[in-house]
Design an enzyme around this catalytic site. Sequence first.
Site, short mmCIF file in Angstrom:
data_model
loop_
_atom_site.label_atom_id
_atom_site.label_comp_id
_atom_site.label_asym_id
_atom_site.label_seq_id
_atom_site.Cartn_x
_atom_site.Cartn_y
_atom_site.Cartn_z
N LYS A 1 0.82 -1.21 0.00
CA LYS A 1 0.00 0.00 0.00
C LYS A 1 0.86 1.27 0.00
O LYS A 1 2.07 1.21 0.30
CB LYS A 1 -0.93 -0.03 1.22
CG LYS A 1 -2.00 -1.14 1.14
CD LYS A 1 -2.98 -1.05 2.30
CE LYS A 1 -4.08 -2.09 2.21
NZ LYS A 1 -5.10 -1.95 3.31
N PHE B 1 -15.43 3.58 6.68
CA PHE B 1 -14.05 3.94 6.32
C PHE B 1 -13.83 3.98 4.81
O PHE B 1 -12.71 4.20 4.35
CB PHE B 1 -13.05 2.98 6.98
CG PHE B 1 -13.29 1.52 6.68
CD1 PHE B 1 -12.85 0.93 5.50
CD2 PHE B 1 -13.97 0.71 7.59
CE1 PHE B 1 -13.06 -0.41 5.23
CE2 PHE B 1 -14.19 -0.65 7.33
CZ PHE B 1 -13.73 -1.20 6.14
N ARG C 1 -2.38 -14.36 4.32
CA ARG C 1 -3.08 -13.69 5.42
C ARG C 1 -2.30 -13.90 6.73
O ARG C 1 -2.23 -12.99 7.56
CB ARG C 1 -4.51 -14.25 5.58
CG ARG C 1 -5.42 -14.01 4.40
CD ARG C 1 -5.83 -12.59 4.15
NE ARG C 1 -6.36 -11.91 5.31
CZ ARG C 1 -7.00 -10.73 5.26
NH1 ARG C 1 -7.19 -10.12 4.09
NH2 ARG C 1 -7.42 -10.15 6.35
N THR D 1 -5.61 -6.98 10.58
CA THR D 1 -5.91 -5.69 9.96
C THR D 1 -5.45 -4.53 10.86
O THR D 1 -4.86 -3.55 10.38
CB THR D 1 -7.43 -5.57 9.72
OG1 THR D 1 -7.87 -6.74 9.03
CG2 THR D 1 -7.76 -4.34 8.90
N ARG E 1 2.40 -6.57 8.96
CA ARG E 1 1.68 -5.42 9.53
C ARG E 1 2.24 -5.01 10.89
O ARG E 1 2.28 -3.82 11.23
CB ARG E 1 0.18 -5.71 9.60
CG ARG E 1 -0.49 -5.51 8.23
CD ARG E 1 -1.89 -6.04 8.21
NE ARG E 1 -2.65 -5.56 7.05
CZ ARG E 1 -3.80 -6.07 6.66
NH1 ARG E 1 -4.34 -7.08 7.32
NH2 ARG E 1 -4.42 -5.57 5.60
N ASN F 1 -2.20 0.30 6.81
CA ASN F 1 -1.68 -0.97 7.34
C ASN F 1 -0.81 -1.75 6.35
O ASN F 1 -0.72 -2.97 6.41
CB ASN F 1 -2.83 -1.81 7.89
CG ASN F 1 -3.87 -2.14 6.83
OD1 ASN F 1 -3.70 -1.79 5.67
ND2 ASN F 1 -4.93 -2.80 7.24
N HIS G 1 -2.26 -5.25 1.44
CA HIS G 1 -3.55 -5.91 1.17
C HIS G 1 -3.29 -7.34 0.77
O HIS G 1 -2.31 -7.63 0.08
CB HIS G 1 -4.27 -5.20 0.01
CG HIS G 1 -5.45 -5.99 -0.49
ND1 HIS G 1 -6.69 -5.93 0.10
CD2 HIS G 1 -5.54 -6.93 -1.48
CE1 HIS G 1 -7.50 -6.77 -0.53
NE2 HIS G 1 -6.83 -7.38 -1.48
N1 UDP Z 1 -9.91 -0.45 7.16
C1 UDP Z 1 -10.05 0.75 7.84
N2 UDP Z 1 -10.77 0.77 9.02
C2 UDP Z 1 -11.35 -0.36 9.53
C3 UDP Z 1 -11.19 -1.56 8.83
C4 UDP Z 1 -10.48 -1.58 7.65
O1 UDP Z 1 -9.57 1.79 7.40
O2 UDP Z 1 -11.98 -0.28 10.59
C5 UDP Z 1 -9.15 -0.46 5.90
C6 UDP Z 1 -7.78 -1.12 6.06
O3 UDP Z 1 -6.85 -0.45 5.21
C7 UDP Z 1 -8.07 -2.54 5.59
C8 UDP Z 1 -9.06 -2.28 4.44
O4 UDP Z 1 -9.86 -1.20 4.92
O5 UDP Z 1 -6.91 -3.20 5.19
C9 UDP Z 1 -9.96 -3.44 4.08
O6 UDP Z 1 -10.60 -3.90 5.26
P1 UDP Z 1 -10.69 -5.46 5.57
O7 UDP Z 1 -11.63 -5.63 6.72
O8 UDP Z 1 -10.97 -6.22 4.34
O9 UDP Z 1 -9.21 -5.79 6.13
P2 UDP Z 1 -8.03 -6.66 5.48
O10 UDP Z 1 -8.65 -7.77 4.67
O11 UDP Z 1 -7.21 -5.72 4.63
O12 UDP Z 1 -7.25 -7.18 6.65
MG MG Z 2 -10.08 -7.69 3.17
#
Ligand code: UDP
Ligand code: MG
Length: 150
Positions: A21, A69, A97, A103, A114, A124, A127
Site C-alpha cells: 500500500k 471507512f 493472510r 488488519t 503489519r 496498514n 492488502h
Molecule cells: N480499514 C479501515 N478501518 C477499519 C477496517 C479496515 O480503514 O476499521 C481499511 C484497512 O486499510 C483494511 C481495508 O480497509 O486493510 C480493508 O478492510 P478489511 O476488513 O478487508 O481488512 P483486510 O482484509 O485488509 O485485513
Molecule cells: Mg479484506
Amino acid sequence: HRDLHSFPTRRSSDLTFTIVKPDAVRRNAVGDIIEQFEKNGFRILAMKMLQISKHQAEQFYAVHASRPFFNTLTDFMSSGPIVVLALEKENAIADLRKIMGATDPSKADEGTIRKKWATNIEHNAIHGSDAEDTARFELSYFFAGYELAK
Ligand code: UDP
Ligand code: MG
C-alpha cells in the site's frame, strides 16, 4: 465451464493477490515486504508499480462501499504509488493472510508484515485477498492472463 479469469492451469487456492500500500511504499518497505513473500515460499508470478485513481480504488474496494471507512480508505489507496503482485504457493490465500498479520496492527502477531510496517488500522502496509472468489476478482482487476509467469 471455464470463465476468462479462472486461470484454469492452477488451483485457485494456490494463487493470491497482494498490494504493497502507499504508506509502505513511502516508508521504503517494498523490498522488505517482497523479501517476506520469497522467504515464505511464495513465487512471484507478476508484479508492477502504479498509482490508481480514486475511482479505481472505489471499484477495487467495492465490497466495502457501505462501510464508514470507505471514503478515507479510497483516498489513501489513491494517494501514491502502490505495488501489486500475483503470488503462487500451495495454500497461498491463507498463508499470505498469516504473514500479513491482523488488519489492526495493535492486534497483529510478532513477526508479521503489519506488525512491522503498519501505522494504524487504515494505513496498514499491505492488502491480501481473503478468499478464492475475491482473489480471482482482484487478480483480474490488475493483471491480464498473459502477464502471469508460467
Ligand atoms: N480499514 C479501515 N478501518 C477499519 C477496517 C479496515 O480503514 O476499521 C481499511 C484497512 O486499510 C483494511 C481495508 O480497509 O486493510 C480493508 O478492510 P478489511 O476488513 O478487508 O481488512 P483486510 O482484509 O485488509 O485485513
Ligand atoms: Mg479484506
